[in-house]
Motif scaffolding. Structure first.
Motif, PDB file in Angstrom:
ATOM      1  N   PRO A 272      -6.239  11.557  -7.169  1.00 45.49           N
ATOM      2  CA  PRO A 272      -4.906  11.277  -6.611  1.00 45.49           C
ATOM      3  C   PRO A 272      -4.923  11.294  -5.089  1.00 45.49           C
ATOM      4  N   ARG A 273      -4.368  10.236  -4.498  1.00 44.27           N
ATOM      5  CA  ARG A 273      -4.328  10.151  -3.036  1.00 44.27           C
ATOM      6  C   ARG A 273      -3.262   9.149  -2.616  1.00 44.27           C
ATOM      7  N   SER A 274      -2.896   9.197  -1.373  1.00 47.42           N
ATOM      8  CA  SER A 274      -1.941   8.240  -0.833  1.00 47.42           C
ATOM      9  C   SER A 274      -2.692   7.032  -0.282  1.00 47.42           C
ATOM     10  N   HIS A 275      -2.211   5.832  -0.628  1.00 51.04           N
ATOM     11  CA  HIS A 275      -2.820   4.600  -0.131  1.00 51.04           C
ATOM     12  C   HIS A 275      -2.153   4.114   1.156  1.00 51.04           C
TER      13      HIS A 275
ATOM     14  N   PRO B 152     -12.020   8.167  -9.293  1.00 51.32           N
ATOM     15  CA  PRO B 152     -10.803   8.175  -8.463  1.00 51.32           C
ATOM     16  C   PRO B 152     -10.065   9.505  -8.566  1.00 51.32           C
TER      17      PRO B 152
ATOM     18  N   ALA C  71       0.829  -1.202   0.000  1.00 49.53           N
ATOM     19  CA  ALA C  71       0.000   0.000   0.000  1.00 49.53           C
ATOM     20  C   ALA C  71       0.865   1.256   0.000  1.00 49.53           C
TER      21      ALA C  71
ATOM     22  N   GLN D 117       2.267   2.035  -3.507  1.00 45.83           N
ATOM     23  CA  GLN D 117       1.304   2.291  -4.577  1.00 45.83           C
ATOM     24  C   GLN D 117       1.318   3.767  -4.950  1.00 45.83           C
TER      25      GLN D 117
ATOM     26  N   GLY E 164      -0.854   5.853  -6.497  1.00 43.52           N
ATOM     27  CA  GLY E 164      -2.024   6.664  -6.178  1.00 43.52           C
ATOM     28  C   GLY E 164      -2.217   7.839  -7.121  1.00 43.52           C
ATOM     29  N   THR E 165      -1.746   7.704  -8.367  1.00 41.89           N
ATOM     30  CA  THR E 165      -1.864   8.807  -9.323  1.00 41.89           C
ATOM     31  C   THR E 165      -3.087   8.656 -10.230  1.00 41.89           C
ATOM     32  N   HIS E 166      -4.000   7.735  -9.881  1.00 45.16           N
ATOM     33  CA  HIS E 166      -5.197   7.544 -10.696  1.00 45.16           C
ATOM     34  C   HIS E 166      -6.085   8.793 -10.629  1.00 45.16           C
ATOM     35  N   LYS E 167      -6.683   9.134 -11.758  1.00 47.99           N
ATOM     36  CA  LYS E 167      -7.488  10.362 -11.820  1.00 47.99           C
ATOM     37  C   LYS E 167      -8.530  10.233 -12.913  1.00 47.99           C
TER      38      LYS E 167
END
Length: 206
Positions: free
Chosen positions: A93-96, A91, A41, A44, A46-49
């Motif tokens: 961008p965020r940190s998992h 989705p 985790a 990961q 986390g650049t999905h947008k």
């Protein structure tokens, strides 16, 4: 606990005493699962947008008048229900990454080492060095020890020739002792520790 030490050519090189608190634990799959999940985790991206309706490049004009058409009431065409419209709850961008206490992380590494030793998948070698950076020669030395899918943990400084020779071998990873981690240990069939790596681990967990 006494462990036999070998050379990379398969010859005996004495023995080494290891701590039962590091290599003699009863492996717990729940702790190993928590640490692996934390590792994966954390790395990961986390650049999905996906674009929401306010970010879609479409006209903001109302599609047709509010009343009198007999059709449903709509605003602009960037609404999620229309083709080409924005994504609803897409989705961003965020940190998992999530927290895991240091105590559990340390325990996870000990259980991973103990699991390899219990399954007879741990080999201690005198050192991980090579006279020249030849992949073919290193492969032959690995075959003498029955190593194919393996993680090699060296000392604080890796031998340059050994690292270059192992780089082209599939399913072979080489890490310094500072980079040892639960995920890389479990993803390979065999774990090879140098004598200096074992001493560093003993000192680290003292």
């Amino acid at each position: 606990m006494e462990l036999e030490v070998k050379t990379l050519d398969g010859a005996s090189a004495g023995s080494i005493t290891v701590s039962d608190e590091i290599f003699g634990l009863e492996p717990r799959s729940d702790i190993l699962h928590r640490v692996v999940r934390w590792q994966l985790a954390k790395r990961q991206a986390g650049t999905h947008k996906a674009k929401i309706r306010s970010e879609v490049l479409r006209t903001g004009k109302k599609m047709y008048k509010q009343k009198g058409t007999g059709r449903a009431r709509h605003g602009d065409q960037s609404a999620p229900q229309f083709r080409g419209g924005g994504k609803a709850f897409g989705p961003v961008p965020r940190s998992h990454a999530h927290d895991l206490t240091k105590k559990v992380r340390v325990l996870g590494l000990k259980h991973a080492l103990s699991a390899k030793l219990k399954s007879e998948s741990l080999i201690v070698v005198d050192d991980a060095t090579a006279a020249e950076p030849k992949t073919k020669a290193l492969k032959a030395r690995f075959e003498s020890l029955g190593l194919g899918n393996v993680l090699v943990i060296g000392g604080a400084e890796l031998d340059q020739n050994f690292t270059l020779a192992a780089r082209n071998l599939p399913f072979v990873d080489v890490l310094p002792v500072q980079g040892i981690n639960v995920y890389d240990i479990l993803r390979r069939d065999k774990l090879v520790l140098t004598r200096s790596a074992v001493e560093s681990l003993e000192e680290r967990f003292k």
